[in-house]
Scaffold this active site. Structure first.
Site, PDB file in Angstrom:
ATOM      1  N   ARG A  37      14.560 -34.985  -6.594  1.00  0.00           N
ATOM      2  CA  ARG A  37      15.971 -35.045  -6.951  1.00  0.00           C
ATOM      3  C   ARG A  37      16.751 -34.263  -5.911  1.00  0.00           C
ATOM      4  NH1 ARG A  37      15.189 -38.921  -9.393  1.00  0.00           N
ATOM      5  NH2 ARG A  37      15.418 -39.345 -11.611  1.00  0.00           N
ATOM      6  N   GLU A  68      24.638 -37.847  -4.422  1.00  0.00           N
ATOM      7  CA  GLU A  68      24.504 -39.282  -4.149  1.00  0.00           C
ATOM      8  C   GLU A  68      25.685 -40.055  -4.740  1.00  0.00           C
ATOM      9  OE1 GLU A  68      20.787 -41.126  -5.163  1.00  0.00           O
ATOM     10  OE2 GLU A  68      19.634 -39.408  -4.506  1.00  0.00           O
ATOM     11  N   HIS A  74      17.528 -43.795  -1.266  1.00  0.00           N
ATOM     12  CA  HIS A  74      16.848 -43.699  -2.561  1.00  0.00           C
ATOM     13  C   HIS A  74      15.964 -44.922  -2.810  1.00  0.00           C
ATOM     14  CE1 HIS A  74      17.231 -41.410  -6.580  1.00  0.00           C
ATOM     15  NE2 HIS A  74      16.071 -42.033  -6.538  1.00  0.00           N
TER      16      HIS A  74
END
Length: 317
Positions: free
Chosen positions: A237, A266, A284
């Site tokens: 993360r 993000e 991602h």
């Protein structure tokens, strides 16, 4: 038939499986839901299949005191975007999709390791710009990954899958930090502290869940402990890494490079990171394989099936 909101488009087999059990509404917007949309999802549907970025905070649940929804079947293994305690207090069950993501995420970690160690992104950009003038013996000299030492921060399913690939595929020595000792079918040394681990490895991979306990765990102190040639990899993360401290460490040559699949805010990626040639940046991609995303969706649907049948959720959290 109970109603279900799927908050992002998912592979067709997942939608079809859900439609066998629920009256399904698929939100076609690919971005994260707004606060108003999340409130409406709790009021207007019996079940919700959310995913990363759909931030079901305590405030959202407080705004809908008697929610119609009774389950959040999260699409993804990480669920730190859902306040599980607040969800339970509001009468909702929560589930996730562990296991389905392990191998795909481990593969991305190895990709980032290789790309960053061997300067692959930098080389590809050179070719695409039309600036490559041919091979010579000292062009793009880089870090040979085979036989080096790998540090894993968080030796859960994904951490172990990364370590296994690195040990058997690249003859890497494995070291790790974890709350408990892990028994594995290959040698791996548990190190007492994160900073000790950071100082002993050539590649440091973050494989922890997100949340308050791990927020900015990888910070200036860790970067200061790393060797100047060492590389940081994050497939976990984004908020686990203090992005500002990482940028400073990279700019000052405190560490050798970084490979990132996730970011602190993000989809915003700092221009300072984009400007650095010794950083590999992916959008991602961790689980972005069709069969993996399908398996994740079907696992979420299986949790929803259990909910509809009044059975315990297979992957309740």
């Amino acid at each position: 038939m109970k109603s279900l909101l799927i908050t992002r488009p998912l592979p067709d087999p997942v939608i079809a499986a859900a439609q066998e059990l629920f009256a399904v509404t698929v939100r076609q917007d690919k971005s994260k839901m707004s606060a108003d949309e999340m409130r409406a999802s709790l009021r207007d549907f019996d079940a919700v299949l959310p995913t990363l970025g759909d931030h079901y905070s305590a405030e959202i649940f407080a705004d809908v005191p008697n929610p119609r929804a009774k389950v959040l079947a999260n699409f993804g293994v990480g669920y730190n975007h859902i306040d599980v305690e607040a969800a339970h207090a509001a009468g909702l069950q929560v589930s996730n999709t562990p296991g389905a993501v392990t191998d795909a995420t481990a593969d991305i970690a190895l990709m980032l390791m290789l790309m960053t160690c061997r300067r692959a992104g930098e080389g590809e950009r050179l070719v695409r710009r039309g600036e490559w003038r041919g091979w010579h013996p000292i062009q793009f000299l880089s870090l040979h990954m085979t036989g080096k030492t790998l540090g894993i921060v968080g030796m859960g399913r994904i951490g172990q899958a990364i370590a296994k690939r690195a040990h058997f595929g690249f003859d890497m020595t494995i070291k790790y930090v974890n709350r408990s000792t892990k028994e594995m079918d290959f040698p791996a040394e548990q190190v007492a502290t994160l900073t000790e681990l950071a100082g002993q490895v050539d590649v440091l991979v973050v494989a922890l869940p997100g949340g308050e306990e791990t927020y900015h765990l990888i910070n200036a102190e860790v970067f200061s402990a790393m060797q100047p040639h060492a590389i940081l990899i994050n497939i976990a993360r984004g908020e686990i890494v203090d992005e500002a401290a990482l940028i400073t460490a990279l700019q000052q040559g405190e560490i050798g490079g970084a490979g990132l699949d996730v970011y602190e805010n993000e989809p915003d990626v700092p221009l300072e990171l984009i400007a650095l040639e010794n950083v590999t940046l992916l959008p991602h991609l961790g689980t972005a394989a069709l069969e993996v995303r399908t398996d994740m969706g079907l696992m979420a649907v299986e949790n929803l099936r259990a909910f509809a049948a009044g059975e315990p959720l297979p992957n309740g959290v």
